[in-house]
Design a protein around this motif. Structure first.
Motif, PDB file in Angstrom:
ATOM      1  N   ARG A  90     -43.649  -4.733  37.240  1.00  0.00           N
ATOM      2  CA  ARG A  90     -44.428  -6.191  36.920  1.00  0.00           C
ATOM      3  C   ARG A  90     -45.239  -6.344  37.867  1.00  0.00           C
ATOM      4  O   ARG A  90     -46.464  -6.590  37.731  1.00  0.00           O
ATOM      5  N   GLU A  91     -44.822  -6.362  39.428  1.00  0.00           N
ATOM      6  CA  GLU A  91     -45.651  -6.546  40.390  1.00  0.00           C
ATOM      7  C   GLU A  91     -46.835  -5.500  40.635  1.00  0.00           C
ATOM      8  O   GLU A  91     -47.989  -5.697  40.739  1.00  0.00           O
ATOM      9  N   ARG A  94     -49.344  -6.026  37.989  1.00  0.00           N
ATOM     10  CA  ARG A  94     -50.238  -7.087  38.435  1.00  0.00           C
ATOM     11  C   ARG A  94     -51.553  -6.551  39.581  1.00  0.00           C
ATOM     12  O   ARG A  94     -52.660  -6.998  39.446  1.00  0.00           O
ATOM     13  N   LYS A  95     -50.939  -5.389  40.248  1.00  0.00           N
ATOM     14  CA  LYS A  95     -52.038  -4.994  41.262  1.00  0.00           C
ATOM     15  C   LYS A  95     -52.844  -4.041  40.782  1.00  0.00           C
ATOM     16  O   LYS A  95     -53.796  -3.829  41.065  1.00  0.00           O
ATOM     17  N   PRO A  97     -54.440  -3.402  37.035  1.00  0.00           N
ATOM     18  CA  PRO A  97     -54.567  -4.205  35.760  1.00  0.00           C
ATOM     19  C   PRO A  97     -54.838  -2.800  34.621  1.00  0.00           C
ATOM     20  O   PRO A  97     -54.676  -3.221  33.575  1.00  0.00           O
ATOM     21  N   PRO A 100     -50.735  -2.140  32.957  1.00  0.00           N
ATOM     22  CA  PRO A 100     -49.766  -3.240  33.290  1.00  0.00           C
ATOM     23  C   PRO A 100     -48.425  -3.219  32.755  1.00  0.00           C
ATOM     24  O   PRO A 100     -48.323  -2.147  32.017  1.00  0.00           O
ATOM     25  N   GLU A 103     -44.421  -7.803  29.729  1.00  0.00           N
ATOM     26  CA  GLU A 103     -43.264  -8.824  29.946  1.00  0.00           C
ATOM     27  C   GLU A 103     -42.209  -8.604  29.028  1.00  0.00           C
ATOM     28  O   GLU A 103     -42.397  -8.476  27.786  1.00  0.00           O
ATOM     29  N   THR A 182     -49.615  -6.950  26.630  1.00  0.00           N
ATOM     30  CA  THR A 182     -50.209  -6.839  28.071  1.00  0.00           C
ATOM     31  C   THR A 182     -51.528  -7.593  28.326  1.00  0.00           C
ATOM     32  O   THR A 182     -51.833  -7.778  29.572  1.00  0.00           O
TER      33      THR A 182
END
Length: 188
Positions: A90-91, A94-95, A97, A100, A103, A182
């Motif tokens: 997940r991290e 985020r870095k 895009p 992704p 979730e 996403t």
């Protein structure tokens, strides 16, 4: 005995008699509080069948290929546990895009070369997805491995999964919900 109880009995018997690559022995089941600890760290509930696999059979070390990842603690092979791998993915998503991580999609088994079997914890049937990061773009990296965790376990037990040599060339369907899951919702 319910269908789920029968499945858990079959999985337990297979887990006792087979050892995936890198697992010298079958670990003990997780402590009774471990599923709740995992859910608190993840921010979503585990499917009941997945929680039962960890709490009743073993903390990883069984299943196809490299077997299930442990839930919270790193296995003997040194790979991250499922919760840590999810949080890392997940991290990283985020870095970057363009890649992704959805979730609620928990990696549960490593296939090698960055590939993971993942449980979609946001669906009632707990669909199992294949993440194949060697694709050219993220939209082409996700496939439906099995419509449910139950079906995925049956495929392993029955030797009918896509990863079996007898099923060479078996095609998996792309996961149609990847972009929907996403892409952030617009804020009003």
């Amino acid at each position: 005995m319910t269908e789920i109880e029968q499945l858990l009995t079959r999985v337990a018997a297979q887990a006792r008699t087979s050892r995936p690559w890198g697992w010298p022995s079958l670990p003990h089941p997780v402590e009774p509080t471990a599923p709740a600890q995992a859910e608190a760290a993840l921010g979503f509930a585990l499917p009941p069948l997945l929680a039962s696999l960890y709490s009743r059979i073993a903390d990883g070390g069984f299943g196809p290929e490299y077997g299930l990842l442990p839930l919270l603690d790193s296995p003997p092979s040194g790979e991250p546990a499922a919760v840590a791998q999810y949080l890392t993915n997940r991290e990283e998503g985020r870095k970057d895009p363009d890649w992704p991580w959805p979730e609620g999609v928990l990696p549960i088994s490593h296939w090698g070369c960055g590939m993971y079997a993942c449980v979609d914890c946001r669906t009632p049937e707990a669909a199992v997805l294949l993440y194949e990061p060697n694709a050219d773009e993220a939209d082409h990296a996700w496939y439906v491995d099995a419509p449910s965790l139950t079906d995925w376990l049956h495929a392993w037990l029955d030797g009918t999964g896509w990863y079996e040599e007898s099923n060479d060339g078996m095609d998996l369907e792309p996961w149609a919900d990847f972009r929907r899951r996403t892409t952030p919702s617009p804020t009003p």
